[in-house]
Design a protein around this motif. Structure first.
Motif, PDB file in Angstrom:
ATOM      1  N   SER A  42     -12.687   6.384   8.204  1.00  0.00           N
ATOM      2  CA  SER A  42     -11.583   6.188   9.138  1.00  0.00           C
ATOM      3  C   SER A  42     -10.432   5.452   8.462  1.00  0.00           C
ATOM      4  O   SER A  42     -10.606   4.821   7.415  1.00  0.00           O
ATOM      5  N   LEU A  43      -9.260   5.516   9.089  1.00  0.00           N
ATOM      6  CA  LEU A  43      -8.118   4.764   8.571  1.00  0.00           C
ATOM      7  C   LEU A  43      -8.383   3.265   8.631  1.00  0.00           C
ATOM      8  O   LEU A  43      -7.923   2.508   7.770  1.00  0.00           O
ATOM      9  N   ARG A  44      -9.127   2.851   9.628  1.00  0.00           N
ATOM     10  CA  ARG A  44      -9.476   1.428   9.728  1.00  0.00           C
ATOM     11  C   ARG A  44     -10.304   0.994   8.519  1.00  0.00           C
ATOM     12  O   ARG A  44     -10.072  -0.066   7.934  1.00  0.00           O
ATOM     13  N   GLU A  45     -11.277   1.809   8.147  1.00  0.00           N
ATOM     14  CA  GLU A  45     -12.118   1.471   7.008  1.00  0.00           C
ATOM     15  C   GLU A  45     -11.315   1.476   5.706  1.00  0.00           C
ATOM     16  O   GLU A  45     -11.514   0.610   4.843  1.00  0.00           O
ATOM     17  N   LEU A  46     -10.385   2.435   5.555  1.00  0.00           N
ATOM     18  CA  LEU A  46      -9.555   2.459   4.349  1.00  0.00           C
ATOM     19  C   LEU A  46      -8.702   1.198   4.265  1.00  0.00           C
ATOM     20  O   LEU A  46      -8.518   0.632   3.184  1.00  0.00           O
ATOM     21  N   GLN A  47      -8.191   0.753   5.391  1.00  0.00           N
ATOM     22  CA  GLN A  47      -7.398  -0.468   5.413  1.00  0.00           C
ATOM     23  C   GLN A  47      -8.245  -1.668   4.975  1.00  0.00           C
ATOM     24  O   GLN A  47      -7.796  -2.503   4.185  1.00  0.00           O
ATOM     25  N   LEU A  58      -2.834  -1.048   3.142  1.00  0.00           N
ATOM     26  CA  LEU A  58      -2.817   0.292   3.737  1.00  0.00           C
ATOM     27  C   LEU A  58      -2.749   0.191   5.259  1.00  0.00           C
ATOM     28  O   LEU A  58      -3.747   0.405   5.958  1.00  0.00           O
ATOM     29  N   PRO A  59      -1.570  -0.115   5.803  1.00  0.00           N
ATOM     30  CA  PRO A  59      -1.454  -0.142   7.266  1.00  0.00           C
ATOM     31  C   PRO A  59      -1.834   1.224   7.844  1.00  0.00           C
ATOM     32  O   PRO A  59      -1.418   2.264   7.334  1.00  0.00           O
ATOM     33  N   ARG A  60      -2.614   1.219   8.910  1.00  0.00           N
ATOM     34  CA  ARG A  60      -3.089   2.487   9.466  1.00  0.00           C
ATOM     35  C   ARG A  60      -1.953   3.383   9.931  1.00  0.00           C
ATOM     36  O   ARG A  60      -1.982   4.597   9.733  1.00  0.00           O
ATOM     37  N   ALA A  61      -0.942   2.786  10.564  1.00  0.00           N
ATOM     38  CA  ALA A  61       0.171   3.604  11.054  1.00  0.00           C
ATOM     39  C   ALA A  61       0.917   4.262   9.899  1.00  0.00           C
ATOM     40  O   ALA A  61       1.331   5.426   9.988  1.00  0.00           O
ATOM     41  N   THR A  62       1.089   3.535   8.801  1.00  0.00           N
ATOM     42  CA  THR A  62       1.778   4.097   7.639  1.00  0.00           C
ATOM     43  C   THR A  62       0.967   5.241   7.035  1.00  0.00           C
ATOM     44  O   THR A  62       1.512   6.284   6.665  1.00  0.00           O
ATOM     45  N   CYS A  63      -0.350   5.042   6.922  1.00  0.00           N
ATOM     46  CA  CYS A  63      -1.201   6.109   6.389  1.00  0.00           C
ATOM     47  C   CYS A  63      -1.200   7.322   7.307  1.00  0.00           C
ATOM     48  O   CYS A  63      -1.211   8.466   6.840  1.00  0.00           O
ATOM     49  N   LYS A  75       4.747   5.377  -4.166  1.00  0.00           N
ATOM     50  CA  LYS A  75       3.671   5.732  -5.097  1.00  0.00           C
ATOM     51  C   LYS A  75       2.517   4.730  -5.011  1.00  0.00           C
ATOM     52  O   LYS A  75       1.339   5.116  -5.005  1.00  0.00           O
ATOM     53  N   ALA A  76       2.841   3.452  -4.931  1.00  0.00           N
ATOM     54  CA  ALA A  76       1.796   2.424  -4.898  1.00  0.00           C
ATOM     55  C   ALA A  76       0.888   2.600  -3.689  1.00  0.00           C
ATOM     56  O   ALA A  76      -0.332   2.429  -3.771  1.00  0.00           O
ATOM     57  N   LEU A  77       1.486   2.939  -2.542  1.00  0.00           N
ATOM     58  CA  LEU A  77       0.673   3.126  -1.337  1.00  0.00           C
ATOM     59  C   LEU A  77      -0.232   4.345  -1.480  1.00  0.00           C
ATOM     60  O   LEU A  77      -1.407   4.316  -1.116  1.00  0.00           O
ATOM     61  N   MET A  78       0.311   5.440  -2.010  1.00  0.00           N
ATOM     62  CA  MET A  78      -0.501   6.636  -2.175  1.00  0.00           C
ATOM     63  C   MET A  78      -1.672   6.371  -3.117  1.00  0.00           C
ATOM     64  O   MET A  78      -2.802   6.813  -2.864  1.00  0.00           O
ATOM     65  N   SER A 141       2.157  11.942  18.177  1.00  0.00           N
ATOM     66  CA  SER A 141       1.201  13.000  17.860  1.00  0.00           C
ATOM     67  C   SER A 141       0.632  12.874  16.457  1.00  0.00           C
ATOM     68  O   SER A 141       0.140  13.829  15.903  1.00  0.00           O
ATOM     69  N   TRP A 142       0.659  11.676  15.873  1.00  0.00           N
ATOM     70  CA  TRP A 142       0.207  11.568  14.479  1.00  0.00           C
ATOM     71  C   TRP A 142      -1.257  11.897  14.338  1.00  0.00           C
ATOM     72  O   TRP A 142      -1.678  12.465  13.335  1.00  0.00           O
ATOM     73  N   ARG A 143      -2.083  11.574  15.333  1.00  0.00           N
ATOM     74  CA  ARG A 143      -3.501  11.875  15.198  1.00  0.00           C
ATOM     75  C   ARG A 143      -3.732  13.377  15.132  1.00  0.00           C
ATOM     76  O   ARG A 143      -4.465  13.881  14.294  1.00  0.00           O
ATOM     77  N   GLN A 144      -3.065  14.123  16.062  1.00  0.00           N
ATOM     78  CA  GLN A 144      -3.231  15.573  16.042  1.00  0.00           C
ATOM     79  C   GLN A 144      -2.739  16.165  14.732  1.00  0.00           C
ATOM     80  O   GLN A 144      -3.385  17.042  14.148  1.00  0.00           O
TER      81      GLN A 144
END
Length: 344
Positions: A42-47, A58-63, A75-78, A141-144
């Motif tokens: 999940s994005l939470r786990e990546l954060q 890695l803010p979840r909204a940004t990802c 680039k650093a975030l990716m 609609s970012w989740r979709q």
């Protein structure tokens, strides 16, 4: 293997993955979504992984914006995202080169690459007709969009057996805080627990003593038929989770039970116990949302996330389970119509 041979092997491996062929934003988004899907997290786990590693956060909204194609990442975030997805270090140079090719391709004519080192398109300018990045996606609609991109990427790779966690920052609750669980027709992955005859579960939830009513919302796997459990609040009978027919196609449901006001008014916390009565397999629980009515309006009072990946939430709510028979993660779909997935 010689150093030259190893380098050639790495290049061939990167080429097979498609990274070396990336020339536009859409291709980069597709491959990033594929890595997210393959990471099976999940994005939470990546954060959390990025926070533990230190460096770029890695803010979840940004990802989510990045995976939806709404934002061209720094680039650093990716790179931090890829490391959190457990992409091997020897593959990362190919990703850096891909980012640089797309970054240059997105530059307007006459713009030097170092004038916008962040890599994002200036906010005051919209994409021109020659730019290859996808059109902006509405934030709601970012989740979709992220899931659609990942599914498309995996369909191309011929690997659709993937788990997505689409829960937002509020652990399954809509971002507006309304208490509405994830919407109809969505694919959702969540971890939970189950128990059978002689079993029960208990947790404590916070409420506002000014409440004029409380209701419990439970996410369950409705593929298990005839689940029935009684509910007590602070030791007093408060209702039951009634039996539902099994559904082998759309297995997620959100079941709602309203607690008598006499058991909740004036209290700051409620100790809730669910006790097994019957089931075709076991009583399962993945997420509890506690809603309260304040000044005539319903709002979320507390959320209890159940499962082996959410032991912090369990501990915070003094969660205990008796006669546990299963613990793990399930990936199901909600029914297409809201009236079919929120049941009382």
């Amino acid at each position: 293997m010689s150093e030259g041979g190893e380098e050639s092997r790495i290049v061939r491996q990167a080429s097979r993955s498609g990274v070396e062929s990336v020339t536009c934003h859409a291709d980069l988004v597709r491959l990033l979504a594929e890595q997210f899907a393959r990471a099976d997290t999940s994005l939470r786990e990546l954060q959390l992984r990025a926070d533990k590693a230190g460096g770029t956060r890695l803010p979840r909204a940004t990802c989510a914006d990045m995976l939806a194609g709404r934002r061209f990442p720094k680039k650093a975030l990716m790179m931090a995202f890829l490391r959190a997805c457990r992409v091997p270090e020897h593959q990362l140079p190919a990703w850096e080169r891909a980012w640089e090719r797309v970054r240059v391709a997105r530059l307007p004519a006459g713009t030097e690459p170092d004038r916008n080192p962040g890599g994002a398109m200036p906010a005051s300018r919209t994409a021109g007709p020659d730019e290859t990045g996808p059109a902006p996606v509405p934030r709601r609609s970012w989740r979709q969009a992220a899931v659609s991109a990942a599914l498309a990427a995996l369909a191309t790779a011929g690997a659709l057996s993937v788990i997505f966690d689409q829960r937002g920052a509020s652990q399954g609750i809509a971002s507006d805080g309304s208490g509405s669980p994830v919407g109809p027709g969505r694919i959702v992955s969540d971890d939970g627990r189950a128990y059978s005859a002689g079993g029960s579960s208990r947790f404590t939830a916070a409420v506002d003593p000014a409440n004029s009513g409380v209701r419990l919302i439970r996410r369950l796997d409705a593929g298990v038929a005839r689940q029935y459990a009684t509910i007590t609040v602070n030791g007093n009978p408060a209702g039951s989770w009634r039996q539902l027919p099994g559904d082998s196609t759309y297995k997620w449901r959100e079941q709602i039970v309203e607690i008598p006001r006499t058991l909740t008014a004036g209290r700051r916390s409620l100790t809730i116990v669910n006790t097994f009565v019957s089931s075709s397999l076991g009583y399962n629980e993945f997420l509890y949302v506690i809603e309260q009515k304040i000044n005539g309006a319903w709002a979320t009072a507390d959320t209890v996330d159940i499962g082996p990946d959410h032991t912090a939430s369990e501990a915070a709510h003094d969660y205990h389970i008796v006669a546990e028979g299963w613990a793990g993660t399930q990936t199901f779909t909600y029914p297409p119509r809201e009236e079919d997935w929120r049941v009382e």
